[in-house]
Write a protein that holds these residues in place. Structure first.
Motif, PDB file in Angstrom:
ATOM      1  N   GLU A   1      -8.710  -5.328   0.982  1.00 19.24           N
ATOM      2  CA  GLU A   1      -7.799  -6.119   1.816  1.00 19.24           C
ATOM      3  C   GLU A   1      -7.373  -5.320   3.053  1.00 19.24           C
ATOM      4  O   GLU A   1      -7.315  -5.859   4.169  1.00 19.24           O
ATOM      5  N   LEU A   2      -7.091  -4.047   2.864  1.00 23.46           N
ATOM      6  CA  LEU A   2      -6.704  -3.193   3.987  1.00 23.46           C
ATOM      7  C   LEU A   2      -7.878  -3.019   4.945  1.00 23.46           C
ATOM      8  O   LEU A   2      -7.703  -3.061   6.173  1.00 23.46           O
ATOM      9  N   TYR A   3      -9.076  -2.828   4.392  1.00 26.47           N
ATOM     10  CA  TYR A   3     -10.258  -2.689   5.243  1.00 26.47           C
ATOM     11  C   TYR A   3     -10.445  -3.937   6.103  1.00 26.47           C
ATOM     12  O   TYR A   3     -10.693  -3.840   7.318  1.00 26.47           O
TER      13      TYR A   3
ATOM     14  N   SER B   1      -3.009   5.808  -5.204  1.00 25.55           N
ATOM     15  CA  SER B   1      -3.819   5.600  -4.007  1.00 25.55           C
ATOM     16  C   SER B   1      -4.382   6.930  -3.523  1.00 25.55           C
ATOM     17  O   SER B   1      -3.786   7.984  -3.727  1.00 25.55           O
TER      18      SER B   1
ATOM     19  N   LYS C   1       0.821  -1.205   0.000  1.00 29.45           N
ATOM     20  CA  LYS C   1       0.000   0.000   0.000  1.00 29.45           C
ATOM     21  C   LYS C   1       0.861   1.265   0.000  1.00 29.45           C
ATOM     22  O   LYS C   1       0.510   2.265  -0.627  1.00 29.45           O
TER      23      LYS C   1
ATOM     24  N   MET D   1     -13.310   2.930   1.951  1.00 24.45           N
ATOM     25  CA  MET D   1     -12.137   2.073   2.111  1.00 24.45           C
ATOM     26  C   MET D   1     -12.440   0.638   1.703  1.00 24.45           C
ATOM     27  O   MET D   1     -11.624  -0.012   1.041  1.00 24.45           O
TER      28      MET D   1
ATOM     29  N   ILE E   1      -4.939   7.315  -0.303  1.00 23.80           N
ATOM     30  CA  ILE E   1      -4.506   7.403   1.091  1.00 23.80           C
ATOM     31  C   ILE E   1      -3.553   8.587   1.235  1.00 23.80           C
ATOM     32  O   ILE E   1      -2.684   8.817   0.389  1.00 23.80           O
TER      33      ILE E   1
ATOM     34  N   GLU F   1       1.937   1.862  -3.483  1.00 27.12           N
ATOM     35  CA  GLU F   1       0.864   2.454  -4.284  1.00 27.12           C
ATOM     36  C   GLU F   1       0.765   3.957  -4.039  1.00 27.12           C
ATOM     37  O   GLU F   1       0.562   4.738  -4.982  1.00 27.12           O
TER      38      GLU F   1
ATOM     39  N   LYS G   1     -12.416   0.638  -2.155  1.00 20.11           N
ATOM     40  CA  LYS G   1     -11.150   0.916  -2.824  1.00 20.11           C
ATOM     41  C   LYS G   1      -9.979   0.088  -2.304  1.00 20.11           C
ATOM     42  O   LYS G   1      -9.017  -0.145  -3.032  1.00 20.11           O
ATOM     43  N   HIS G   2     -10.060  -0.309  -1.036  1.00 20.26           N
ATOM     44  CA  HIS G   2      -8.948  -1.048  -0.417  1.00 20.26           C
ATOM     45  C   HIS G   2      -9.516  -2.211   0.394  1.00 20.26           C
ATOM     46  O   HIS G   2      -9.389  -2.238   1.631  1.00 20.26           O
TER      47      HIS G   2
ATOM     48  N   THR H   1      -4.287   5.353   8.107  1.00 24.67           N
ATOM     49  CA  THR H   1      -5.332   4.479   7.574  1.00 24.67           C
ATOM     50  C   THR H   1      -6.411   4.202   8.621  1.00 24.67           C
ATOM     51  O   THR H   1      -7.551   3.894   8.259  1.00 24.67           O
TER      52      THR H   1
END
Length: 359
Positions: free
Chosen positions: A308-310, A274, A265, A302, A276, A268, A305-306, A291
């Motif tokens: 896996e991070l969420y 990104s 991330k 989130m 972020i 990115e 768009k993200h 984040t």
């Protein structure tokens, strides 16, 4: 409590109560643990004093008087260990302050999106934090809004942990403006720090810029909230170090995948692919805090768009915000506030923001 803020148009006529002594499961469990440990310490104390009492009785001292004197220290230890229980119960018996409720309804989208049961638990957490932690203004008027939002910043990140106790923090210092690395504040270019978690001799302290703390809640869609950011650092610090690998919510097997996700991330962001905040590139610890702001302010965005991070942050904070996305959207449409330099200052002074807290 200092000056009350103007009532919110969404604030009910009667302030809510906090159910007196009928504590929530979170506080009931905490109370049981506290009493158990109090009994353990009292029993150990009693064991020591009774040994001394036996020696005195054999030496000819009166039995009853000696036993009573031996019991007294154990009773004192139990009373001391359970004092927080009595304090918290006294707070819960009081009506929830209407000026606090006005701030929650006006400025805290996270709170408004909760169901009634969770809102009641949130109010209890607020009572405990404001009752047990100091919030001190440094050359700035400390109003109700600032006090409540500082406490709210602590509650949001740990709301998914029913047993959480904020032992890492004892005082929040509120500065009138942003500040520098020497803790001087003003309007110079190098006064660019919005908040800071104390280390070393400042361990247990946090510093927050008042206007940035308030703006973090009033602007509920910019993925920025300095209060949540700084308390996320303290969540990260539960393993003793602020390194971007939180000591809660990540099992041993999840640490490696988390570090790899963070690196991807950050790449990115560096490549401009990104949304972020680029401040997350500072280091892994700041990535986690930045984040975390995004996660709590715009969970739906989130997740889209993200994903896996969420999912990772959902595990770290033990909070599934997907169920609240719809409520958050509705509250934004109903109560979203325009906030600029010429807006009324959210501290409730009646002056414009640029003439009050922004100075």
């Amino acid at each position: 409590m200092p000056d009350a803020d103007p009532p919110s148009p969404m604030h009910a006529a009667e302030p809510p109560t906090t159910d007196g002594d009928s504590a929530s499961p979170r506080f009931a469990a905490w109370e049981r643990r506290t009493r158990v440990w109090a009994l353990v310490f009292a029993a150990l104390t009693l064991g020591v004093t009774m040994l001394g009492a036996l020696v005195l009785i054999r030496a000819g001292r009166p039995v009853v008087t000696t036993v009573v004197l031996a019991l007294a220290p154990a009773c004192g230890v139990y009373a001391w260990q359970t004092a927080r229980i009595r304090r918290r119960r006294s707070w819960f018996r009081q009506p929830f302050p209407p000026e606090w409720e006005a701030v929650l309804q006006r400025d805290v989208l996270f709170f408004r999106a909760l169901d009634p049961g969770d809102q009641a638990r949130f109010r209890r957490e607020l009572q405990v934090f404001l009752g047990e932690k100091r919030i001190t203004g440094v050359k700035v008027r400390l109003d109700t809004t600032t006090q409540v939002l500082a406490a709210v910043s602590a509650i949001i990140p740990i709301f998914g942990f029913p047993d959480w106790e904020w032992d890492q923090i004892r005082e929040v210092l509120v500065y009138p403006t942003r500040f520098d690395g020497e803790f001087d504040f003003g309007d110079r270019r190098d006064h660019n720090i919005l908040g800071m978690v104390g280390t070393g001799s400042l361990n247990g302290l946090m510093i927050l810029s008042k206007p940035d703390l308030i703006d973090g809640f009033r602007n509920a869609t910019d993925k920025r909230n300095v209060g949540v950011h700084e308390f996320a650092h303290l969540v990260d610090k539960t393993d003793g170090v602020i390194d971007g690998v939180p000591g809660v919510g990540l099992g041993r097997d999840a640490i490696g995948p988390w570090i790899n996700l963070v690196r991807r991330k950050m790449s990115e962001i560096e490549e401009g692919r990104s949304d972020i905040n680029r401040y997350a590139l500072t280091n892994e610890a700041e990535f986690f805090a930045v984040t975390s702001e995004y996660f709590f302010e715009r969970p739906g965005v989130m997740q889209r768009k993200h994903p896996e991070l969420y999912a990772a942050l959902e595990g770290v904070f033990n909070q599934d915000l997907r169920s609240r996305v719809g409520a958050m959207r509705r509250e934004l449409k109903r109560g979203r506030l325009k906030f600029g330099r010429n807006s009324p200052c959210p501290c409730g002074s009646g002056r414009k923001f640029k003439k009050c807290c922004l100075q």
